[in-house]
Design a protein around this motif. Structure first.
Motif, PDB file in Angstrom:
ATOM      1  N   LYS A   1       0.858  13.728  17.036  1.00  0.00           N
ATOM      2  CA  LYS A   1       0.754  12.502  16.015  1.00  0.00           C
ATOM      3  C   LYS A   1      -0.226  12.742  14.980  1.00  0.00           C
ATOM      4  N   PRO A   2       0.109  11.915  13.715  1.00  0.00           N
ATOM      5  CA  PRO A   2      -0.700  12.087  12.596  1.00  0.00           C
ATOM      6  C   PRO A   2      -2.369  11.682  13.088  1.00  0.00           C
ATOM      7  N   ALA A   3      -3.144  12.437  12.664  1.00  0.00           N
ATOM      8  CA  ALA A   3      -4.554  11.935  12.960  1.00  0.00           C
ATOM      9  C   ALA A   3      -5.135  10.726  12.231  1.00  0.00           C
ATOM     10  N   ARG A   4      -4.363  10.319  11.300  1.00  0.00           N
ATOM     11  CA  ARG A   4      -4.801   9.516  10.534  1.00  0.00           C
ATOM     12  C   ARG A   4      -3.810   8.260  10.040  1.00  0.00           C
ATOM     13  N   ALA A   5      -2.953   8.013  10.974  1.00  0.00           N
ATOM     14  CA  ALA A   5      -1.971   6.898  10.734  1.00  0.00           C
ATOM     15  C   ALA A   5      -1.649   5.866  11.874  1.00  0.00           C
ATOM     16  N   GLY A   6      -0.908   5.022  11.689  1.00  0.00           N
ATOM     17  CA  GLY A   6      -0.975   3.935  12.758  1.00  0.00           C
ATOM     18  C   GLY A   6       0.316   3.248  13.110  1.00  0.00           C
TER      19      GLY A   6
ATOM     20  N   GLY B   1       0.718  -1.226  -0.009  1.00  0.00           N
ATOM     21  CA  GLY B   1      -0.008   0.032   0.217  1.00  0.00           C
ATOM     22  C   GLY B   1       0.779   1.305   0.140  1.00  0.00           C
ATOM     23  N   ARG B   2       0.144   2.502  -0.192  1.00  0.00           N
ATOM     24  CA  ARG B   2       0.764   3.768  -0.210  1.00  0.00           C
ATOM     25  C   ARG B   2       1.049   4.431   1.217  1.00  0.00           C
ATOM     26  N   SER B   3       0.642   4.018   2.256  1.00  0.00           N
ATOM     27  CA  SER B   3       0.911   4.449   3.347  1.00  0.00           C
ATOM     28  C   SER B   3       2.264   4.161   4.275  1.00  0.00           C
ATOM     29  N   SER B   4       2.663   4.807   4.907  1.00  0.00           N
ATOM     30  CA  SER B   4       3.912   4.782   5.701  1.00  0.00           C
ATOM     31  C   SER B   4       4.001   3.601   6.233  1.00  0.00           C
ATOM     32  N   GLU B   5       2.913   2.811   6.579  1.00  0.00           N
ATOM     33  CA  GLU B   5       2.919   1.273   7.146  1.00  0.00           C
ATOM     34  C   GLU B   5       3.078   0.385   6.071  1.00  0.00           C
ATOM     35  N   HIS B   6       3.665   0.514   4.866  1.00  0.00           N
ATOM     36  CA  HIS B   6       3.548  -0.248   3.810  1.00  0.00           C
ATOM     37  C   HIS B   6       4.345  -1.636   4.317  1.00  0.00           C
ATOM     38  N   GLY B   7       5.563  -1.473   4.988  1.00  0.00           N
ATOM     39  CA  GLY B   7       6.404  -2.543   5.433  1.00  0.00           C
ATOM     40  C   GLY B   7       5.798  -3.401   6.323  1.00  0.00           C
ATOM     41  N   ILE B   8       5.026  -2.761   7.112  1.00  0.00           N
ATOM     42  CA  ILE B   8       4.512  -3.681   8.363  1.00  0.00           C
ATOM     43  C   ILE B   8       3.305  -4.308   7.795  1.00  0.00           C
ATOM     44  N   SER B   9       2.558  -4.027   6.935  1.00  0.00           N
ATOM     45  CA  SER B   9       1.683  -4.781   6.230  1.00  0.00           C
ATOM     46  C   SER B   9       2.222  -6.045   5.663  1.00  0.00           C
ATOM     47  N   MET B  10       3.473  -5.923   4.912  1.00  0.00           N
ATOM     48  CA  MET B  10       4.081  -6.764   4.298  1.00  0.00           C
ATOM     49  C   MET B  10       4.252  -7.861   5.136  1.00  0.00           C
ATOM     50  N   VAL B  11       5.010  -7.535   6.536  1.00  0.00           N
ATOM     51  CA  VAL B  11       5.179  -8.442   7.597  1.00  0.00           C
ATOM     52  C   VAL B  11       3.900  -9.113   7.826  1.00  0.00           C
ATOM     53  N   THR B  12       2.868  -8.704   7.917  1.00  0.00           N
ATOM     54  CA  THR B  12       1.481  -9.186   8.464  1.00  0.00           C
ATOM     55  C   THR B  12       0.999 -10.053   7.314  1.00  0.00           C
ATOM     56  N   ALA B  13       1.246  -9.757   5.851  1.00  0.00           N
ATOM     57  CA  ALA B  13       0.926 -10.565   4.776  1.00  0.00           C
ATOM     58  C   ALA B  13       1.685 -11.804   4.606  1.00  0.00           C
ATOM     59  N   GLY B  14       2.742 -11.828   5.211  1.00  0.00           N
ATOM     60  CA  GLY B  14       3.798 -12.821   5.149  1.00  0.00           C
ATOM     61  C   GLY B  14       3.316 -14.015   6.346  1.00  0.00           C
TER      62      GLY B  14
END
Length: 385
Positions: A211-216, A25-38
């Motif tokens: 903090k960013p209002a719409r990030a995690g 995905g396009r968010s700053s959480e791209h890498g964590i999403s990859m770890v979850t997907a794995g």
């Protein structure tokens, strides 16, 4: 739909449901999403499901990727990326937009598009904007494709911390003091926007969390101890989201609780406690994912406290109209009050993440948890419900 409805013809045995795992995905959480997907790919029962891994690159291209979960791990303190796994640097996957057609198509520039087959359910393991925030869910609703997790409204509410807090307050849940600075406020009168934060600090004291209002995933968050660090903290938050949230520091224990939807309604897991990390000022991105600060599961709470936080977690799930799964995060103050910090509609989902750990302690193993979510999505219709 259910797995019993997936027969191809009266003369053929039922086919396995086909699950598209969408990640990156396009968010700053791209890498964590990859770890979850794995982790999800590794846990999926291949005798029960066919799998189609689809990665979204940082610039938004939907790529066909290798089904190689071992390449989706954090290595040498570096998170992976879809670009590393994409089968082509230019090819793109197109999901159906017609609810009567669930065929996925893959195309390369100058080549005839190739039909990859139908999908029965999407498991979106995207974190942050452009995936967890209702945008992808809206597209899947238009396509009529079932998907794991919350719908458009709950996903949007769960992503925007301001409106999440507003919803919780309207349902009687306690939230901590906060102030929001919207992009227009900043553009219209920057000095007035800064004064709003300074006045908030004068009322609630230091430290503050910007903090960013719409990030995690604790990305873009800064703990600010005095006014000298405010400008840098604001700039860091705005790097991820033009809308920022400033919260007063709450003194208390950090308690988390997982919620999972069953056929008879949502149920809460045993809660966990996040102890203060030794090497970090607070439970930030590095503490969560790089240094893997361990949580305490189950949390050392009294039976009454456990029952209360479980009820409040389910209340938060219901207040935001969530579906599938949620991790609800609380502070337990010295006065014995549970103050809700936030919910996460697609929480970190690796085996060492708190949501799976809490459910494992509640008797639901990781593979069983993945299967439960897919089966729940297959049973649920798209559209108004």
């Amino acid at each position: 739909m259910s797995t019993e409805n997936l027969s191809q013809s009266p003369d053929q045995p039922p086919r396995k449901p086909r699950v598209a795992i969408v990640f990156g995905g396009r968010s700053s959480e791209h890498g964590i999403s990859m770890v979850t997907a794995g982790a999800v790919l590794k846990a999926l029962d291949r005798t029960k499901y066919d799998v189609l891994p689809i990665g979204i690159t940082r610039d938004g291209r939907w790529a066909l990727t290798a089904d190689e979960p071992e390449r989706m791990a954090i290595t040498e303190r570096r998170t992976p990326s879809v670009e590393d796994l994409a089968e082509s640097g230019e090819g793109g996957v197109v999901l159906p937009v017609d609810p009567t057609n669930r065929e996925v198509v893959y195309g390369e520039p100058g080549s005839v598009p190739k039909v990859l087959g139908e999908i029965d359910v999407v498991f979106p393991v995207l974190h942050g904007p452009y995936g967890e925030d209702g945008t992808l869910q809206g597209m899947l609703e238009l396509s009529g494709v079932p998907y794991v997790g919350s719908g458009v409204l709950a996903s949007a509410v769960g992503q925007d911390k301001e409106y999440m807090k507003r919803v919780f307050t309207s349902f009687g849940l306690k939230v901590g003091p906060y102030v929001v600075i919207r992009p227009r406020e900043w553009e219209r009168d920057e000095s007035a926007a800064r004064k709003k934060i300074v006045d908030f600090a004068g009322e609630h004291g230091w430290p503050l969390f910007v903090k960013p209002a719409r990030a995690g995933s604790s990305i873009g968050i800064t703990k600010v101890d005095d006014l000298s660090g405010m400008d840098e903290a604001i700039a860091e938050a705005q790097r991820h989201d033009p809308k920022i949230l400033v919260e007063a520091a709450l003194r208390g224990r950090e308690i988390e609780c997982g919620v999972l939807e069953f056929e008879d309604g949502p149920r809460a897991s045993v809660p966990a406690e996040i102890p203060p990390p030794d090497a970090h000022a607070y439970y930030d991105f590095e503490a969560k994912y790089i240094d893997s600060t361990p949580g305490i599961v189950p949390a050392p709470l009294t039976p009454q406290e456990t029952a209360e936080v479980q009820k409040l977690a389910v209340d938060a799930f219901e207040a935001a109209s969530c579906e599938g799964l949620v991790r609800a995060d609380f502070f337990l103050t010295a006065d014995g009050d549970f103050v809700i910090n936030e919910i996460n509609t697609m929480p970190g989902f690796t085996p060492i993440s708190m949501f799976p750990q809490m459910w494992q302690a509640s008797g639901v193993e990781y593979g069983e948890l993945v299967d439960h979510l897919i089966q729940a999505a297959l049973r649920r219709s798209t559209g108004l419900r």
